[in-house]
Design a protein around this motif. Structure first.
Motif, PDB file in Angstrom:
ATOM      1  N   GLU A 115      59.057  17.052  10.909  1.00 23.06           N
ATOM      2  CA  GLU A 115      58.051  16.079  11.345  1.00 23.06           C
ATOM      3  C   GLU A 115      58.529  14.643  11.138  1.00 23.06           C
ATOM      4  O   GLU A 115      58.236  13.763  11.947  1.00 23.06           O
ATOM      5  N   GLY A 116      59.294  14.425  10.061  1.00 24.72           N
ATOM      6  CA  GLY A 116      59.823  13.084   9.787  1.00 24.72           C
ATOM      7  C   GLY A 116      60.620  12.586  10.983  1.00 24.72           C
ATOM      8  O   GLY A 116      60.617  11.391  11.323  1.00 24.72           O
ATOM      9  N   ASN A 117      61.257  13.523  11.642  1.00 19.68           N
ATOM     10  CA  ASN A 117      62.020  13.278  12.850  1.00 19.68           C
ATOM     11  C   ASN A 117      61.212  12.569  13.951  1.00 19.68           C
ATOM     12  O   ASN A 117      61.766  11.925  14.829  1.00 19.68           O
ATOM     13  N   TRP A 118      59.863  12.691  13.883  1.00 22.56           N
ATOM     14  CA  TRP A 118      59.003  12.127  14.936  1.00 22.56           C
ATOM     15  C   TRP A 118      58.263  10.860  14.518  1.00 22.56           C
ATOM     16  O   TRP A 118      57.545  10.267  15.346  1.00 22.56           O
ATOM     17  N   ILE A 119      58.430  10.418  13.265  1.00 24.91           N
ATOM     18  CA  ILE A 119      57.622   9.260  12.819  1.00 24.91           C
ATOM     19  C   ILE A 119      57.896   8.031  13.693  1.00 24.91           C
ATOM     20  O   ILE A 119      56.966   7.361  14.139  1.00 24.91           O
ATOM     21  N   THR A 120      59.156   7.775  13.993  1.00 27.26           N
ATOM     22  CA  THR A 120      59.460   6.568  14.784  1.00 27.26           C
ATOM     23  C   THR A 120      59.128   6.755  16.266  1.00 27.26           C
ATOM     24  O   THR A 120      59.127   5.788  17.026  1.00 27.26           O
ATOM     25  N   ARG A 121      58.866   7.990  16.668  1.00 31.07           N
ATOM     26  CA  ARG A 121      58.643   8.239  18.110  1.00 31.07           C
ATOM     27  C   ARG A 121      57.220   8.674  18.431  1.00 31.07           C
ATOM     28  O   ARG A 121      56.925   9.044  19.573  1.00 31.07           O
ATOM     29  N   ALA A 122      56.336   8.680  17.435  1.00 33.34           N
ATOM     30  CA  ALA A 122      54.947   9.093  17.679  1.00 33.34           C
ATOM     31  C   ALA A 122      54.363   8.184  18.771  1.00 33.34           C
ATOM     32  O   ALA A 122      54.720   7.009  18.843  1.00 33.34           O
ATOM     33  N   SER A 143      51.670   6.512  19.441  1.00 30.46           N
ATOM     34  CA  SER A 143      50.883   5.278  19.246  1.00 30.46           C
ATOM     35  C   SER A 143      50.969   4.885  17.778  1.00 30.46           C
ATOM     36  O   SER A 143      51.385   5.689  16.928  1.00 30.46           O
ATOM     37  N   LEU A 144      50.521   3.678  17.484  1.00 29.96           N
ATOM     38  CA  LEU A 144      50.546   3.197  16.090  1.00 29.96           C
ATOM     39  C   LEU A 144      49.685   4.119  15.213  1.00 29.96           C
ATOM     40  O   LEU A 144      50.058   4.482  14.099  1.00 29.96           O
ATOM     41  N   LYS A 145      48.512   4.501  15.768  1.00 28.25           N
ATOM     42  CA  LYS A 145      47.596   5.359  14.998  1.00 28.25           C
ATOM     43  C   LYS A 145      48.261   6.712  14.670  1.00 28.25           C
ATOM     44  O   LYS A 145      48.208   7.196  13.553  1.00 28.25           O
ATOM     45  N   ARG A 146      48.891   7.313  15.693  1.00 24.37           N
ATOM     46  CA  ARG A 146      49.581   8.601  15.486  1.00 24.37           C
ATOM     47  C   ARG A 146      50.695   8.453  14.445  1.00 24.37           C
ATOM     48  O   ARG A 146      50.941   9.335  13.641  1.00 24.37           O
ATOM     49  N   LYS A 147      51.380   7.291  14.508  1.00 26.14           N
ATOM     50  CA  LYS A 147      52.471   7.036  13.567  1.00 26.14           C
ATOM     51  C   LYS A 147      51.937   6.990  12.132  1.00 26.14           C
ATOM     52  O   LYS A 147      52.512   7.571  11.214  1.00 26.14           O
ATOM     53  N   MET A 148      50.814   6.275  11.962  1.00 22.43           N
ATOM     54  CA  MET A 148      50.236   6.145  10.616  1.00 22.43           C
ATOM     55  C   MET A 148      49.795   7.512  10.077  1.00 22.43           C
ATOM     56  O   MET A 148      50.010   7.829   8.904  1.00 22.43           O
ATOM     57  N   ILE A 149      49.172   8.306  10.943  1.00 30.97           N
ATOM     58  CA  ILE A 149      48.697   9.626  10.499  1.00 30.97           C
ATOM     59  C   ILE A 149      49.881  10.500  10.105  1.00 30.97           C
ATOM     60  O   ILE A 149      49.883  11.144   9.049  1.00 30.97           O
ATOM     61  N   LEU A 150      50.920  10.484  10.952  1.00 31.77           N
ATOM     62  CA  LEU A 150      52.073  11.352  10.683  1.00 31.77           C
ATOM     63  C   LEU A 150      52.801  10.914   9.411  1.00 31.77           C
ATOM     64  O   LEU A 150      53.206  11.746   8.593  1.00 31.77           O
ATOM     65  N   ALA A 189      51.498   9.439   6.840  1.00 34.71           N
ATOM     66  CA  ALA A 189      50.693   9.845   5.679  1.00 34.71           C
ATOM     67  C   ALA A 189      50.862  11.339   5.413  1.00 34.71           C
ATOM     68  O   ALA A 189      50.977  11.785   4.272  1.00 34.71           O
ATOM     69  N   LYS A 190      50.926  12.117   6.485  1.00 33.09           N
ATOM     70  CA  LYS A 190      51.043  13.569   6.330  1.00 33.09           C
ATOM     71  C   LYS A 190      52.383  13.935   5.691  1.00 33.09           C
ATOM     72  O   LYS A 190      52.448  14.735   4.755  1.00 33.09           O
ATOM     73  N   VAL A 191      53.443  13.304   6.203  1.00 30.82           N
ATOM     74  CA  VAL A 191      54.779  13.630   5.666  1.00 30.82           C
ATOM     75  C   VAL A 191      54.869  13.189   4.199  1.00 30.82           C
ATOM     76  O   VAL A 191      55.442  13.892   3.362  1.00 30.82           O
ATOM     77  N   GLN A 192      54.240  12.052   3.876  1.00 27.50           N
ATOM     78  CA  GLN A 192      54.236  11.620   2.468  1.00 27.50           C
ATOM     79  C   GLN A 192      53.464  12.610   1.597  1.00 27.50           C
ATOM     80  O   GLN A 192      53.840  12.858   0.452  1.00 27.50           O
ATOM     81  N   ASP A 193      52.376  13.172   2.147  1.00 27.25           N
ATOM     82  CA  ASP A 193      51.631  14.197   1.394  1.00 27.25           C
ATOM     83  C   ASP A 193      52.557  15.357   1.042  1.00 27.25           C
ATOM     84  O   ASP A 193      52.505  15.902  -0.059  1.00 27.25           O
ATOM     85  N   GLU A 194      53.403  15.777   1.996  1.00 28.01           N
ATOM     86  CA  GLU A 194      54.295  16.935   1.744  1.00 28.01           C
ATOM     87  C   GLU A 194      55.242  16.611   0.601  1.00 28.01           C
ATOM     88  O   GLU A 194      55.520  17.463  -0.248  1.00 28.01           O
ATOM     89  N   ALA A 195      55.738  15.351   0.567  1.00 25.04           N
ATOM     90  CA  ALA A 195      56.617  14.949  -0.541  1.00 25.04           C
ATOM     91  C   ALA A 195      55.852  15.077  -1.863  1.00 25.04           C
ATOM     92  O   ALA A 195      56.375  15.613  -2.844  1.00 25.04           O
ATOM     93  N   GLY A 196      54.590  14.614  -1.854  1.00 30.90           N
ATOM     94  CA  GLY A 196      53.761  14.708  -3.070  1.00 30.90           C
ATOM     95  C   GLY A 196      53.572  16.160  -3.493  1.00 30.90           C
ATOM     96  O   GLY A 196      53.669  16.482  -4.675  1.00 30.90           O
ATOM     97  N   HIS A 197      53.355  17.051  -2.521  1.00 27.32           N
ATOM     98  CA  HIS A 197      53.165  18.474  -2.857  1.00 27.32           C
ATOM     99  C   HIS A 197      54.417  19.016  -3.544  1.00 27.32           C
ATOM    100  O   HIS A 197      54.325  19.750  -4.523  1.00 27.32           O
ATOM    101  N   GLY A 198      55.568  18.635  -2.989  1.00 29.90           N
ATOM    102  CA  GLY A 198      56.831  19.090  -3.602  1.00 29.90           C
ATOM    103  C   GLY A 198      56.886  18.632  -5.054  1.00 29.90           C
ATOM    104  O   GLY A 198      57.223  19.419  -5.946  1.00 29.90           O
ATOM    105  N   ARG A 255      43.942  20.161  10.638  1.00 32.76           N
ATOM    106  CA  ARG A 255      43.007  19.564  11.612  1.00 32.76           C
ATOM    107  C   ARG A 255      43.709  18.529  12.494  1.00 32.76           C
ATOM    108  O   ARG A 255      43.452  18.436  13.683  1.00 32.76           O
ATOM    109  N   GLN A 256      44.624  17.722  11.871  1.00 33.59           N
ATOM    110  CA  GLN A 256      45.289  16.705  12.691  1.00 33.59           C
ATOM    111  C   GLN A 256      46.214  17.387  13.713  1.00 33.59           C
ATOM    112  O   GLN A 256      46.324  16.936  14.848  1.00 33.59           O
TER     113      GLN A 256
END
Ligand code: FAQ
Length: 324
Positions: free
Chosen positions: A64-71, A73-80, A82-91, A175-176
């Motif tokens: 998914e990190g692969n898509w952060i710069t290519r999402a 819209s700005l909103k999609r970028k922010m959501i993605l 945050a999601k990828v950062q959550d995965e780092a936190g889970h690890g 959900r996202q």
């Protein structure tokens, strides 16, 4: 008096009284905590499963990190993001929980980077289109929740507690992903086609996330007895299929399994055979992206060397100040 033939760290049989009391605590639904007595095999099983889980969260950032710069819209970028950062936190939560079993983060990282430790097969598949990000959220996080909600009741306290917060975040992730798929499925014909192709790519690998079929699962029986796992691999896979098929129907997308059928008698969906050879190939390191994923982690570790050094020097300074 000895029991079950399980051995301790010195290769001696575990004492029967301790084994019996340990099992009785599990049967009474008491949580096992880090300082409690536990059989060596229980400790090892947890280190194996929890570290594989932590590694999965960390490697799982890559598709998914692969898509952060290519999402799109700005909103999609922010959501993605945050999601990828959550995965780092889970690890990080799960690595910390694993350290309570007497291993260090360095040991665990070393096992990942040398290819000794496994991580989930699913993260060795590519995400070539934006719709794959929807499919990952919907299916991969959906499968993760199905597997992890019962882990909130796992017998090992630190693992169970880490899972509670993780599951809350995974629900948002699912959900996202489903929302991305909804927008695409209701969009132009080309967008709907993109969503269908992503579903085609991720359906079977998502089913493989639950592990080998029960007859081939070498750890399930003992892990269920110790209540590390609460359901077998096949039980969870079936629950996932039953929950997900109506969601695909709602999107107007087709699950890529011609044998998928509702079975009135069992009240479940019958499904086609999983390609277990593909699963074995992927967990042996020969999936489409295994080498790329491992190399990305090795590079990140090497490039992060200066951060670890700086953190260590900072800690030493703090210790000196405290001592003074
Ligand atoms: N991939 O005897 P069993 C996420 C291995 S979710 C690779 O059935 P067990 C969230 C297994 O380790 C993904 N290897 O084993 C996210 C064993 O090998 P070993 C992570 C697999 O442990 C979403 C051998 O096969 N979730 O990251 C797989 O009783 C989106 C025999 O299998 C977890 O790890 C596989 N799919 O049951 C992040 C959940 N399946 O060690 C980013 C916790 C099996 O003997 C983006 N883990 N193997 O050499 C579990 O619940 C269990 O460990 C199972 C496997 C169910 C995965």
């Amino acid at each position: 008096m000895y029991s079950q033939g399980l051995k301790d760290a010195e290769g001696q049989l575990e004492p029967a009284e301790l084994m019996a009391e340990f099992q009785a605590r599990i049967d009474r639904e008491e949580k096992i905590e880090p300082r409690d007595w536990m059989p060596e095999a229980y400790r090892k099983t947890l280190i194996r499963q929890m570290s594989q889980h932590a590694h999965s969260e960390i490697v799982g950032q890559l598709p998914e990190g692969n898509w952060i710069t290519r999402a799109p819209s700005l909103k999609r970028k922010m959501i993605l993001l945050a999601k990828v950062q959550d995965e780092a936190g889970h690890g990080l939560y799960i690595y910390s929980a694993t350290e309570t079993l007497g291993v260090t983060r360095d040991q665990l990282t070393d096992e990942l980077l040398t290819g000794k430790a496994k991580y989930s097969s699913i993260f060795n598949y590519p995400t070539p289109s934006w719709a794959d990000i929807g499919a990952v959220g919907w299916l991969v996080d959906g499968a993760a929740i199905m597997n992890q909600v019962p882990l909130c009741r796992s017998s090992y306290g630190p693992y169970a507690r880490s899972m509670i917060r993780i599951c809350k975040e995974e629900s948002f992730h699912q959900r996202q992903g489903y929302e991305i798929m909804t927008v695409l499925a209701r969009g132009t014909a080309a967008q709907k086609d993109m969503a269908q192709r992503a579903l085609n790519r991720f359906w079977w690998p998502a089913l493989m996330m639950f592990g080998p079929s029960d007859k081939d699962s070498k750890h399930s029986e003992q892990s269920m007895k110790w209540k590390i796992k609460r359901f077998t691999n096949d039980e969870l896979r079936q629950k996932f299929i039953d929950a997900t098929v109506p969601q695909a129907e709602h999107l107007g997308l087709t699950i890529p399994d011609p044998e998928l059928r509702w079975n009135e008698e069992t009240g479940q969906y019958d499904h086609g055979e999983i390609n277990w050879q593909e699963f074995i190939d992927v967990i042996k390191g020969n999936g489409p992206c295994n080498k790329e994923r491992l190399q990305a982690r090795i590079n990140a570790h090497e490039e992060g060397e200066w951060v670890r050094e700086a953190a260590e020097v900072y800690q030493q300074k703090q210790n000196q100040e405290e001592a003074a």
